[in-house]
Design a protein around this motif. Structure first.
Motif, short mmCIF file in Angstrom:
data_model
loop_
_atom_site.label_atom_id
_atom_site.label_comp_id
_atom_site.label_asym_id
_atom_site.label_seq_id
_atom_site.Cartn_x
_atom_site.Cartn_y
_atom_site.Cartn_z
N GLY A 83 0.66 -1.20 0.12
CA GLY A 83 0.25 0.08 -0.02
C GLY A 83 0.90 1.26 -0.25
O GLY A 83 0.52 2.38 -0.60
N ARG A 84 2.02 1.44 0.42
CA ARG A 84 2.70 2.52 0.90
C ARG A 84 4.06 2.73 0.68
O ARG A 84 4.67 3.60 1.14
CB ARG A 84 2.53 2.64 2.38
CG ARG A 84 0.81 3.16 2.72
CD ARG A 84 0.47 4.48 2.17
NE ARG A 84 -0.58 4.89 2.65
CZ ARG A 84 -1.55 5.73 1.84
NH1 ARG A 84 -1.15 5.84 0.47
NH2 ARG A 84 -2.59 6.41 2.23
N GLN A 88 -0.69 2.72 6.75
CA GLN A 88 -1.59 1.93 6.18
C GLN A 88 -2.59 1.32 7.18
O GLN A 88 -2.06 0.76 8.06
CB GLN A 88 -0.47 0.65 5.63
CG GLN A 88 -1.55 -0.61 4.88
CD GLN A 88 -2.12 0.01 3.80
OE1 GLN A 88 -1.69 0.77 2.79
NE2 GLN A 88 -3.64 -0.27 3.55
N LEU A 135 -4.65 -4.55 -3.11
CA LEU A 135 -3.65 -3.55 -3.00
C LEU A 135 -2.80 -4.00 -4.24
O LEU A 135 -2.19 -2.87 -4.73
CB LEU A 135 -3.00 -3.50 -1.76
CG LEU A 135 -3.69 -2.66 -0.57
CD1 LEU A 135 -2.69 -2.72 0.62
CD2 LEU A 135 -4.15 -1.44 -1.08
N ASP A 181 -5.79 5.67 3.13
CA ASP A 181 -5.10 4.91 4.03
C ASP A 181 -5.17 3.40 4.19
O ASP A 181 -4.52 2.50 4.27
CB ASP A 181 -4.85 5.32 5.27
CG ASP A 181 -4.14 6.75 5.64
OD1 ASP A 181 -3.25 6.87 4.63
OD2 ASP A 181 -4.26 7.53 6.64
N GLY A 231 -4.29 2.36 -0.06
CA GLY A 231 -2.95 2.60 -0.49
C GLY A 231 -2.95 3.78 -1.36
O GLY A 231 -2.32 3.87 -2.27
#
Lengths: 244, 244
Positions: free
Chosen positions: A144-145, B70, B143, B185, B188
């Motif tokens: 996700g990040r 996340q 994701l 969040d 993502g």
DNA sequence: CGTCAAATTGAAAATTATCAACGAGAGTGG
DNA sequence: CCACTCTCGTTGATAATTTTCAATTTGACG
């Protein structure tokens, strides 16, 4: 010499009694071998058995509607496969051998009996599944990040650490055993982009490659980029009653 | 009238004996309230307690080095918080209230005793954690392999279904209770892009919005785009011994 | 009325995917 | 041993998706 890989895994968490070891050993009485590429189980297959990995490497993956694949987890000796079979009639994931493998199949009912007869093992199974869950959430956060580069770095470190758990002689060089397409399916990237990221890591002096071998040339930097956390550390099982 | 939310959750999986219900009820003897935004636990906090959600909504999240966040999971009444505390000394995740909440704290040791005394409940706890695990892998696949639009659609459906589990009167309209930043969040994405995706879903006639309310105008299409699978369905607990 | 978080919008930049092509190496059948 | 085929890795050019930045706007609330 129990010969039980799962007992070894759980025994790393807490000392086991002989009775517990014997019960676990019964789960690994049968064996089944798989060739690279073979599927142990497909998504939506009926589940009845669970497995413990004895040799080789496998992956758990899901297939999406558009045909793309997401690798959820890599499986190594001592790993338990198919705990989700305790909850579901059909498998939520596909299990495929990434190398030639040996697994030990056992029946869901046998496992249920073991849990009932050995509450302390049931607790360890819960603990073990929480470790896996933590690894899963790390991967989730990564997808996700974090950047493509960080995700590829994370896979490299994860694979090295898992391989090292079986073979302590492995330090900073190892055979990855994954194609770039497989790395892509684990990281949510295309094989092409994985290739570029590997090249970049190599050009920046973090790794070296030759054939399927990867060599960590700057592990601290690699770990930093990957946001790496070892989920097999910092355990605390002090609440667990001692083995009888 | 056990008043135990966790017993209700596990009881949905399999009928419970009175003794089991009583044991679970003891986990919810204490209460603690939280205001929206308050943290129940922060990453790397020492863990000693677990919680059962009684009222409100919370989230489990991780913070990355660069400050991004996340969201791993949303928590609703009946959900168990902090099972990872059985394995780890420090929490791998942050738990934050998304609305005013009530939770029931109980000690790790008390939970361990319960597992030992009621093997069948231990099995149900394993089953329950496998359901969560399946939801986690669905999110992981989303994701890694689906578009921003699909991920936003998936969050909408997930939230509606979880809310509906508590309030059957909810059908195709509900108060989301998340900011666009929080949706970002979880998926993502950036808040800005979440906004555009919501607008797109609205323009395409899949949803309508007014204030914090979301209305599904074409749920089949939405579910199709989201690749949605209900992990609280298709369970199979036939291996579980009957309650004594 | 003032303030503040949240939502919205446009424009430009960055990241990642897609498409297309080619090369190296491993098996395979003749 | 030689073509042949396949998978895998590599590379360049271009396109699509998503982020970033920078304003506004809106609505809730003291």
């Amino acid at each position: 010499m129990s010969g039980s890989y799962f007992a070894e895994r759980l025994g790393d968490l807490a000392p086991l009694s002989d009775a517990e070891k014997a019960a676990l050993a019964r789960l690994e009485e049968r064996e089944r071998t798989l060739r690279r590429g073979a599927s142990l189980r497909r998504e939506n297959d009926r589940v009845g058995e669970l497995f413990i990995v004895r040799k080789g490497m496998l992956m758990a993956s899901m297939l999406l509607d558009d045909g793309s694949r997401q690798i959820l987890r890599f499986l190594f000796p001592g790993d338990l496969i198919g705990l989700s079979g305790l909850a579901y009639r059909e498998s939520p994931e596909t299990i495929t051998a990434l190398s030639d493998c040996t697994v030990c199949p056992f029946d869901r009912a046998a496992f249920a009996e073991l849990l009932a007869a050995h509450p302390r093992l049931a607790a360890l199974v819960i603990v073990n599944s929480q470790i896996e869950r933590a690894a899963l959430t790390d991967r989730l956060a990564a997808l996700g990040r974090t950047s493509a580069r960080a995700r590829v770095a994370a896979v490299l470190i994860e694979m090295r650490n898992r391989l090292r758990m079986m073979d302590r002689s492995i330090t900073d060089a190892f055979v990855l055993g994954l194609t770039q397409e497989e790395i892509g399916d684990a990281t949510g990237l295309t094989a092409v982009h994985v290739n570029r990221m590997l090249r970049q890591l190599e050009e920046d002096g973090l790794i070296a490659r030759e054939g399927g071998r990867v060599h960590f040339r700057n592990e601290p930097a690699l770990a930093r980029e990957a946001n790496y956390v070892d989920r097999y550390e910092k355990l605390d099982l002090s609440w667990l009653p001692p083995a009888r």
